[in-house]
Scaffold this motif. Structure first.
Motif, PDB file in Angstrom:
ATOM      1  N   LYS A 181       0.828  -1.211   0.000  1.00  0.00           N
ATOM      2  CA  LYS A 181       0.000   0.000   0.000  1.00  0.00           C
ATOM      3  C   LYS A 181       0.861   1.260   0.000  1.00  0.00           C
ATOM      4  CE  LYS A 181      -4.413  -1.684   1.712  1.00  0.00           C
ATOM      5  NZ  LYS A 181      -5.524  -1.464   2.657  1.00  0.00           N
ATOM      6  N   GLU A 182       1.995   1.214   0.683  1.00  0.00           N
ATOM      7  CA  GLU A 182       2.913   2.357   0.598  1.00  0.00           C
ATOM      8  C   GLU A 182       3.311   2.620  -0.848  1.00  0.00           C
ATOM      9  OE1 GLU A 182       5.570   3.023   4.610  1.00  0.00           O
ATOM     10  OE2 GLU A 182       6.269   1.563   3.127  1.00  0.00           O
ATOM     11  N   GLN A 183       3.699   1.561  -1.538  1.00  0.00           N
ATOM     12  CA  GLN A 183       4.162   1.729  -2.914  1.00  0.00           C
ATOM     13  C   GLN A 183       3.042   2.199  -3.825  1.00  0.00           C
ATOM     14  OE1 GLN A 183       7.602  -1.741  -2.610  1.00  0.00           O
ATOM     15  NE2 GLN A 183       6.340  -1.647  -4.430  1.00  0.00           N
ATOM     16  N   GLN A 184       1.850   1.616  -3.670  1.00  0.00           N
ATOM     17  CA  GLN A 184       0.761   1.964  -4.572  1.00  0.00           C
ATOM     18  C   GLN A 184       0.216   3.363  -4.301  1.00  0.00           C
ATOM     19  OE1 GLN A 184      -2.515  -0.815  -4.568  1.00  0.00           O
ATOM     20  NE2 GLN A 184      -3.751   0.438  -5.950  1.00  0.00           N
ATOM     21  N   TYR A 185       0.031   3.692  -3.038  1.00  0.00           N
ATOM     22  CA  TYR A 185      -0.664   4.939  -2.723  1.00  0.00           C
ATOM     23  C   TYR A 185       0.290   6.084  -2.362  1.00  0.00           C
ATOM     24  CZ  TYR A 185      -4.820   2.039  -2.836  1.00  0.00           C
ATOM     25  OH  TYR A 185      -5.802   1.196  -3.249  1.00  0.00           O
ATOM     26  N   LEU A 186       1.105   5.930  -1.330  1.00  0.00           N
ATOM     27  CA  LEU A 186       1.993   7.019  -0.930  1.00  0.00           C
ATOM     28  C   LEU A 186       3.065   7.275  -1.991  1.00  0.00           C
ATOM     29  CD1 LEU A 186       3.004   9.101   1.111  1.00  0.00           C
ATOM     30  CD2 LEU A 186       4.311   7.270   2.217  1.00  0.00           C
ATOM     31  N   PHE A 187       3.821   6.232  -2.337  1.00  0.00           N
ATOM     32  CA  PHE A 187       4.871   6.414  -3.340  1.00  0.00           C
ATOM     33  C   PHE A 187       4.278   6.784  -4.696  1.00  0.00           C
ATOM     34  CE2 PHE A 187       8.032   3.254  -1.154  1.00  0.00           C
ATOM     35  CZ  PHE A 187       7.924   3.980   0.021  1.00  0.00           C
ATOM     36  N   GLY A 188       3.164   6.129  -5.043  1.00  0.00           N
ATOM     37  CA  GLY A 188       2.537   6.396  -6.335  1.00  0.00           C
ATOM     38  C   GLY A 188       2.079   7.838  -6.465  1.00  0.00           C
ATOM     39  N   LYS A 189       1.439   8.360  -5.435  1.00  0.00           N
ATOM     40  CA  LYS A 189       0.977   9.750  -5.475  1.00  0.00           C
ATOM     41  C   LYS A 189       2.157  10.717  -5.559  1.00  0.00           C
ATOM     42  CE  LYS A 189      -3.508   9.339  -5.345  1.00  0.00           C
ATOM     43  NZ  LYS A 189      -4.329   9.811  -6.484  1.00  0.00           N
ATOM     44  N   LEU A 190       3.240  10.395  -4.837  1.00  0.00           N
ATOM     45  CA  LEU A 190       4.416  11.262  -4.903  1.00  0.00           C
ATOM     46  C   LEU A 190       5.017  11.268  -6.304  1.00  0.00           C
ATOM     47  CD1 LEU A 190       6.201  10.683  -1.483  1.00  0.00           C
ATOM     48  CD2 LEU A 190       5.546  12.887  -2.458  1.00  0.00           C
TER      49      LEU A 190
END
Length: 336
Positions: free
Chosen positions: A212-221
């Motif tokens: 979820k970090e990769q998909q949402y936090l990292f992805g949005k960044l």
């Protein structure tokens, strides 16, 4: 211009944000940082005691305090190193945090104390907390008291992320404490408990949190800026490495259960894994989260919060049986 910052750190969300701000400030002015964890002599854990925890000896208390301090300082140093900032860290144990801050600033020849204020809001702004006021009143060294700002959505999302980080940290601290010598811990390392801890790491951080970090936090960044791509690439490689290390730990614990590996071998492997985990979390909390506060919109944070809120909190899972519930309670108790 300032060349050497003293940055106190503790186990609070505010301290995490302040670490990131200090790293950015030091990079902008070309300064180095000494991180300080100032700890009251009676403290045993920045997480507080669990409801199930029993009184522990002063030796146990000192062992646990040392473990938590190592985590906090390793994470802070990792955030600085990720940005190329020269840094070091110290721990001070005394009656009051502010006296340790003042003494360390003098001893290390720091020319600026960079700290947050655990204060309260008033009609005229943020009121400094008591420790900050004592530092301001007791030193001739300049003090920069930082201000924090963020939307409600960002605050909620970061709160969940950091709670999940702390859950993993608690399990690792419990594991290391259990593996300490019997003279320190009073317990014989139990293979079943270690396997339960591994089950937690596989089913929560590896299966839920990292993706979820990769998909949402990292992805949005990545959508908002390319400035962090190299750092995000490295963190994603570390997520992959994490899975391999957990598999190796699982194999080692199985060998320990079969009598073909020693508790010392397991302790060394867990300590190495914990150190790498602190460094990874330090980069996320000290570099990525402060950058996210700068680049992401309220809508981005709302999406991130919604995704992580579905995790239902950092635990083994809603479908575990009563025996597993008791085992998790024991792990939480060990970490307290």
């Amino acid at each position: 211009m300032y060349r050497h910052l003293l940055v106190p750190v503790d186990n609070t969300d505010l301290s995490t944000v302040t670490t990131g701000q200090a790293v950015e400030f030091a990079r902008a002015i070309g300064a180095r940082i000494t991180f300080l964890h100032a700890q009251a002599s009676h403290a045993s854990s920045p997480q507080g005691k669990s409801e199930l925890s029993a009184p522990i000896s002063s030796k146990d208390s000192a062992y646990k305090a040392e473990g938590w301090a190592k985590e906090l300082l390793a994470k802070a140093e990792s955030a600085a190193r990720a940005q190329g900032i020269p840094c070091s860290s110290v721990t001070a144990i005394g009656d009051t945090p502010f006296s340790a801050i003042l003494a360390t600033a003098r001893e290390k020849a720091c020319d600026l104390i960079f700290m947050a204020s655990h204060g309260r809001r008033s009609a005229i702004g943020e009121m400094p907390g008591s420790q900050t006021l004592q530092v301001l009143a007791g030193t001739k060294i300049p003090v920069l008291v930082t201000a924090t700002a963020g939307s409600a959505a960002a605050t909620q999302a970061i709160g969940i992320l950091q709670d999940e980080h702390r859950s993993l940290a608690a399990v690792l601290h419990a594991w290391l404490f259990m593996l300490a010598s019997p003279q320190t811990s009073g317990m014989t390392p139990d293979a079943a408990q270690m396997q339960a801890m591994l089950h937690y790491i596989r089913t929560f951080p590896l299966t839920l949190h990292h993706p979820k970090e990769q998909q949402y936090l990292f992805g949005k960044l990545r959508e908002r800026t390319s400035a962090l791509n190299a750092e995000l690439d490295e963190l994603e490689r570390q997520h992959e490495r994490d899975g391999r290390l957990v598999a190796e730990l699982s194999s080692l614990v199985d060998r320990y259960a079969a009598g073909s590996a020693t508790a010392g071998e397991v302790e060394a492997a867990v300590a190495a894994y914990a150190k790498l985990t602190w460094e990874h979390l330090g980069r996320e909390e000290g570099v990525i989260l402060p950058a996210a506060l700068r680049y992401l919109t309220d809508e981005d944070w709302a999406v991130i919060h919604s995704a992580f809120a579905e995790n239902k909190g950092p635990h083994f899972g809603n479908d575990m049986d009563a025996e597993f519930q008791r085992l998790y309670a024991r792990i939480a108790d060990l970490a307290a």
